[in-house]
Write an enzyme that holds these catalytic residues in place. Structure first.
Site, PDB file in Angstrom:
ATOM      1  N   SER A  88       0.685  -1.098  -0.130  1.00 11.87           N
ATOM      2  CA  SER A  88       0.064   0.174  -0.169  1.00 11.87           C
ATOM      3  C   SER A  88       0.937   1.268   0.037  1.00 11.87           C
ATOM      4  O   SER A  88       1.744   1.380   0.906  1.00 11.87           O
ATOM      5  CB  SER A  88      -0.986  -0.207   1.026  1.00 11.87           C
ATOM      6  OG  SER A  88      -1.804   1.203   1.255  1.00 11.87           O
ATOM      7  N   HIS A 146      -1.375  -1.287  -3.869  1.00 13.41           N
ATOM      8  CA  HIS A 146      -2.874  -1.021  -3.518  1.00 13.41           C
ATOM      9  C   HIS A 146      -2.960   0.476  -3.358  1.00 13.41           C
ATOM     10  O   HIS A 146      -1.680   1.245  -2.521  1.00 13.41           O
ATOM     11  CB  HIS A 146      -2.825  -1.595  -1.943  1.00 13.41           C
ATOM     12  CG  HIS A 146      -4.356  -1.359  -1.623  1.00 13.41           C
ATOM     13  ND1 HIS A 146      -5.402  -2.412  -1.879  1.00 13.41           N
ATOM     14  CD2 HIS A 146      -4.590  -0.592  -0.416  1.00 13.41           C
ATOM     15  CE1 HIS A 146      -6.504  -1.684  -1.002  1.00 13.41           C
ATOM     16  NE2 HIS A 146      -6.045  -0.518  -0.184  1.00 13.41           N
ATOM     17  N   ASP A 154      -4.809   3.714  -1.727  1.00 13.92           N
ATOM     18  CA  ASP A 154      -6.045   4.191  -0.648  1.00 13.92           C
ATOM     19  C   ASP A 154      -6.316   5.467  -0.987  1.00 13.92           C
ATOM     20  O   ASP A 154      -5.591   6.410  -0.726  1.00 13.92           O
ATOM     21  CB  ASP A 154      -5.704   4.064   0.724  1.00 13.92           C
ATOM     22  CG  ASP A 154      -5.394   2.610   1.258  1.00 13.92           C
ATOM     23  OD1 ASP A 154      -6.491   1.622   0.939  1.00 13.92           O
ATOM     24  OD2 ASP A 154      -4.434   2.072   1.802  1.00 13.92           O
ATOM     25  N   MET A 164      -8.827   8.547   0.105  1.00 10.56           N
ATOM     26  CA  MET A 164      -9.686   8.957   1.295  1.00 10.56           C
ATOM     27  C   MET A 164      -9.979  10.503   0.797  1.00 10.56           C
ATOM     28  O   MET A 164      -9.263  11.305   0.489  1.00 10.56           O
ATOM     29  CB  MET A 164      -8.901   9.016   2.719  1.00 10.56           C
ATOM     30  CG  MET A 164      -8.155   7.488   2.621  1.00 10.56           C
ATOM     31  SD  MET A 164      -7.134   7.658   4.257  1.00 10.56           S
ATOM     32  CE  MET A 164      -6.329   6.184   4.203  1.00 10.56           C
ATOM     33  N   HIS A 223      -8.712   1.455  -3.649  1.00 11.01           N
ATOM     34  CA  HIS A 223      -9.696   1.259  -2.823  1.00 11.01           C
ATOM     35  C   HIS A 223     -10.299   2.688  -2.398  1.00 11.01           C
ATOM     36  O   HIS A 223      -9.648   3.616  -1.985  1.00 11.01           O
ATOM     37  CB  HIS A 223      -8.845   0.788  -1.369  1.00 11.01           C
ATOM     38  CG  HIS A 223      -9.625   0.492  -0.287  1.00 11.01           C
ATOM     39  ND1 HIS A 223      -9.264   0.420   1.101  1.00 11.01           N
ATOM     40  CD2 HIS A 223     -11.229   0.628  -0.118  1.00 11.01           C
ATOM     41  CE1 HIS A 223     -10.201   0.174   1.939  1.00 11.01           C
ATOM     42  NE2 HIS A 223     -11.363   0.313   1.239  1.00 11.01           N
ATOM     43  N   MET A 229     -12.153   4.796  -0.225  1.00 16.87           N
ATOM     44  CA  MET A 229     -12.833   5.300   0.974  1.00 16.87           C
ATOM     45  C   MET A 229     -13.479   6.700   0.903  1.00 16.87           C
ATOM     46  O   MET A 229     -13.048   7.581   1.583  1.00 16.87           O
ATOM     47  CB  MET A 229     -11.582   5.114   2.272  1.00 16.87           C
ATOM     48  CG  MET A 229     -11.321   3.690   2.398  1.00 16.87           C
ATOM     49  SD  MET A 229      -9.997   3.705   3.561  1.00 16.87           S
ATOM     50  CE  MET A 229      -8.693   3.459   2.450  1.00 16.87           C
ATOM     51  N   MET A 260     -12.145  -4.974   5.972  1.00 19.28           N
ATOM     52  CA  MET A 260     -11.044  -4.165   6.708  1.00 19.28           C
ATOM     53  C   MET A 260     -10.954  -4.793   8.036  1.00 19.28           C
ATOM     54  O   MET A 260     -11.502  -5.068   8.880  1.00 19.28           O
ATOM     55  CB  MET A 260     -11.716  -2.950   6.772  1.00 19.28           C
ATOM     56  CG  MET A 260     -12.027  -1.985   5.526  1.00 19.28           C
ATOM     57  SD  MET A 260     -10.181  -1.618   4.872  1.00 19.28           S
ATOM     58  CE  MET A 260      -9.482  -0.586   6.104  1.00 19.28           C
ATOM     59  N   ASP A 318      -7.076  -5.739   4.669  1.00 18.46           N
ATOM     60  CA  ASP A 318      -6.481  -4.438   4.921  1.00 18.46           C
ATOM     61  C   ASP A 318      -6.159  -3.956   6.228  1.00 18.46           C
ATOM     62  O   ASP A 318      -7.396  -3.640   6.765  1.00 18.46           O
ATOM     63  CB  ASP A 318      -7.100  -3.546   3.860  1.00 18.46           C
ATOM     64  CG  ASP A 318      -6.229  -2.157   3.817  1.00 18.46           C
ATOM     65  OD1 ASP A 318      -5.241  -2.164   4.483  1.00 18.46           O
ATOM     66  OD2 ASP A 318      -6.581  -1.181   3.015  1.00 18.46           O
TER      67      ASP A 318
END
Length: 223
Positions: free
Chosen positions: A10, A35, A37, A39, A68, A70, A145, A183
C-alpha cells in the site's frame, strides 16, 4: 487446490517524494498488486489523493493497480479512476445506497475502455457479512477491513478473523470466484493467521515500505 497468496503493498506508507521509485521497488521485490487508498475527509477522517495519483502509479509499474475508494458517493468518480488506469476498483458497502448498481458501474467502466476492471466491495470492521449475501456472486473481490479505515499503522482487530472465515465458507459454498482481500494491521504476526482463515490478498503498508528490505518483508508475509 492450494490458494495463491498475493501481496499488495500500500503506497499510503510509501515515501511520496520518490513515489515512482517506491512503486518500482515494490514490484521488483515481488509485490503482486499496488494498493492505492483514496480518502476524502468525509467517509474517513483523513484526505489522501485522487485519480491523478493512480495515473502517476500507472506510469511506474505494470502491476495491477488496486484502488480502494474510501469516499462518499463513489459512483461519481468511478469513470475517473478507470480512465486513470485502475485495474481493481473497490467501494465501501457503507458508502453505497445502490450497491449492486455501483458494482455493475465498475464493470461497465472497464467495458467502455475495452479492458476488464474488477469490482470489489469493502466492509468496515463493524459491518457484518450478512450485507453481502445478495451480491457476493457479483463481486470479483471482497475487502475485509481489519482496522477502522482512515489511517495507516493501526492495530489489527482480532474479530476480523471470524468474518474472514465466514466469508471463505460463503464463497466456497457458492462456488464463485470472489477473492478475499484484507487491509489493516498486516505483519509477520497476523499474516499466517489471515492466510489460514482464508485470505487471498494481503494489503501491507508499513510492513513493506518501512522495511529495510522490501523483498524480505514480502516473502515473510507470503509465508
Amino acid at each position: 487446490m492450494e490458494r495463491k497468496i498475493r501481496i499488495a503493498p500500500s503506497i499510503l506508507s510509501a515515501d511520496f517524494t520518490r513515489l515512482g521509485e517506491e512503486v518500482k521497488a515494490a514490484e521488483k521485490a515481488g509485490g503482486d498488486l499496488i494498493h492505492i487508498d483514496v480518502m476524502d475527509g468525509h467517509f474517513v477522517p483523513n484526505i489522501t489523493y485522487g485519480a491523478l495519483m493512480v495515473e502517476a502509479c500507472r506510469k511506474s509499474t505494470k502491476l495491477p493497480l488496486d484502488v480502494h475508494l474510501m469516499i462518499e458517493k463513489p459512483e461519481a468518480y468511478i469513470d475517473d479512476f478507470a480512465r486513470a488506469g485502475a485495474d481493481v476498483i473497490t467501494v465501501h458497502q457503507e458508502a453505497c445506497v445502490h450497491l449492486h448498481r455501483t458494482v455493475q458501474q465498475i464493470k461497465q467502466a472497464g467495458d467502455k475502455l475495452g479492458r476488464k476492471i474488477l469490482a470489489g466491495v469493502a466492509l468496515n470492521p463493524a459491518t457484518g457479512m450478512t450485507t453481502m449475501t445478495e451480491i457476493l456472486t457479483d463481486l470479483d473481490l471482497l475487502l475485509i477491513m481489519s482496522v477502522n479505515p482512515g489511517f495507516g499503522a493501526q492495530t489489527f482487530i482480532e474479530n476480523s478473523l471470524e468474518k474472514i472465515m465466514l466469508a471463505r465458507r460463503l464463497i466456497d459454498g457458492s462456488r464463485c470466484r470472489t477473492v478475499i482481500e484484507v487491509d489493516g494491521g498486516v505483519n509477520e504476526q497476523t499474516a499466517a493467521k489471515l492466510i489460514q482463515a482464508g485470505v487471498d490478498i494481503l494489503v501491507a503498508g508499513n510492513f513493506v515500505f518501512k522495511a529495510k528490505d522490501y523483498r524480505k518483508a514480502i516473502k515473510t508475509l507470503r509465508g
